[in-house]
Design a protein around this motif. Structure first.
Motif, PDB file in Angstrom:
ATOM      1  N   ILE A  93     -46.530 -37.493 -10.939  1.00  0.00           N
ATOM      2  CA  ILE A  93     -46.860 -37.532  -9.517  1.00  0.00           C
ATOM      3  C   ILE A  93     -46.655 -36.156  -8.897  1.00  0.00           C
ATOM      4  N   LEU A  94     -45.610 -35.471  -9.321  1.00  0.00           N
ATOM      5  CA  LEU A  94     -45.232 -34.212  -8.691  1.00  0.00           C
ATOM      6  C   LEU A  94     -45.874 -32.993  -9.331  1.00  0.00           C
ATOM      7  N   GLU A  95     -46.819 -33.181 -10.205  1.00  0.00           N
ATOM      8  CA  GLU A  95     -47.531 -32.044 -10.786  1.00  0.00           C
ATOM      9  C   GLU A  95     -48.586 -31.561  -9.800  1.00  0.00           C
ATOM     10  N   ILE A  96     -48.124 -31.043  -8.688  1.00  0.00           N
ATOM     11  CA  ILE A  96     -48.998 -30.562  -7.625  1.00  0.00           C
ATOM     12  C   ILE A  96     -48.633 -29.107  -7.379  1.00  0.00           C
ATOM     13  N   TYR A  97     -49.551 -28.223  -7.750  1.00  0.00           N
ATOM     14  CA  TYR A  97     -49.292 -26.788  -7.614  1.00  0.00           C
ATOM     15  C   TYR A  97     -50.182 -26.136  -6.572  1.00  0.00           C
ATOM     16  N   THR A  98     -51.285 -26.810  -6.228  1.00  0.00           N
ATOM     17  CA  THR A  98     -52.211 -26.266  -5.246  1.00  0.00           C
ATOM     18  C   THR A  98     -52.706 -27.411  -4.364  1.00  0.00           C
ATOM     19  N   LEU A  99     -53.371 -27.060  -3.285  1.00  0.00           N
ATOM     20  CA  LEU A  99     -53.973 -28.091  -2.436  1.00  0.00           C
ATOM     21  C   LEU A  99     -55.065 -28.849  -3.191  1.00  0.00           C
ATOM     22  N   ASP A 100     -55.731 -28.187  -4.138  1.00  0.00           N
ATOM     23  CA  ASP A 100     -56.742 -28.876  -4.949  1.00  0.00           C
ATOM     24  C   ASP A 100     -56.108 -29.952  -5.831  1.00  0.00           C
ATOM     25  N   ASP A 101     -54.916 -29.675  -6.391  1.00  0.00           N
ATOM     26  CA  ASP A 101     -54.207 -30.694  -7.169  1.00  0.00           C
ATOM     27  C   ASP A 101     -53.884 -31.904  -6.296  1.00  0.00           C
ATOM     28  N   LEU A 102     -53.395 -31.633  -5.086  1.00  0.00           N
ATOM     29  CA  LEU A 102     -53.059 -32.712  -4.158  1.00  0.00           C
ATOM     30  C   LEU A 102     -54.307 -33.504  -3.796  1.00  0.00           C
ATOM     31  N   LYS A 103     -55.382 -32.798  -3.491  1.00  0.00           N
ATOM     32  CA  LYS A 103     -56.648 -33.453  -3.139  1.00  0.00           C
ATOM     33  C   LYS A 103     -57.137 -34.332  -4.286  1.00  0.00           C
TER      34      LYS A 103
END
Length: 182
Positions: A120-130
């Motif tokens: 879930i927390l593998e978010i490094y950029t706004l694109d990952d979050l999107k």
């Protein structure tokens, strides 16, 4: 010699004017405004999880009620699918809150220590979050579609054909989504 040298291209404290340093400090600290989105995203997720749970309890109570001798299976499914919809939207808000916090404020260290939520927390950029949010939103749309299909009245064979084509389109979309790792 400076014990903490600046990275290349970054001015050290002595090279900046007071105004430049003040403006950059204010700009950098303005990122904390995202805490509003984090807090209200989590509060909204809690409300949706409670609403989904109430929907399930209401459906269960309605289905075992003595007064209602003829509960339709479709009504039970509609209530439970509606609750799943609430839960999925709550998950979108949690992922959004975690992602925004990690991108703008700090990594969630306790989750990384326990290792339970790394995917879930593998978010490094706004694109990952999107990308993560889009996947869950697509699931919400599929569940909503399923809920609508349960309430449809099929009057002609054309209605059945359109429903079958809609299911085919959703299936192809999910297939390509997984194939291309959206």
């Amino acid at each position: 010699m400076d014990p903490h040298p600046s990275p290349p291209g970054v001015k050290n404290h002595d090279e900046q004017s007071f105004i430049e340093r003040t403006i950059e400090t204010c700009l950098w600290n303005s990122r904390f405004i995202v805490l509003l989105a984090v807090v209200f995203g989590i509060l909204s997720a809690v409300v949706l999880f409670i609403s989904g749970s109430i929907e399930i309890v209401t459906t269960l109570m309605h289905s075992i009620s003595i007064a209602e001798a003829s509960v339709k299976h479709e009504e039970i499914l509609i209530g439970i699918v509606g609750a799943i919809d609430f839960y999925l939207i709550g998950v979108v808000l949690l992922i959004f809150s975690f992602g925004i916090y990690e991108l703008f404020i700090s990594k969630i260290d306790i989750a990384r220590k326990e290792g339970d939520f790394n995917n879930i927390l593998e978010i490094y950029t706004l694109d990952d979050l999107k990308s993560k949010i889009i996947k869950v939103i697509i699931m919400v749309l599929i569940v909503s579609f399923f809920q609508r299909v349960l309430t449809m009245e099929f009057e002609t064979s054309q209605d059945m054909l359109f429903m079958a084509l809609s299911i085919l389109a959703i299936s192809l979309g999910v297939y390509y989504m997984h194939k291309h790792k959206v």
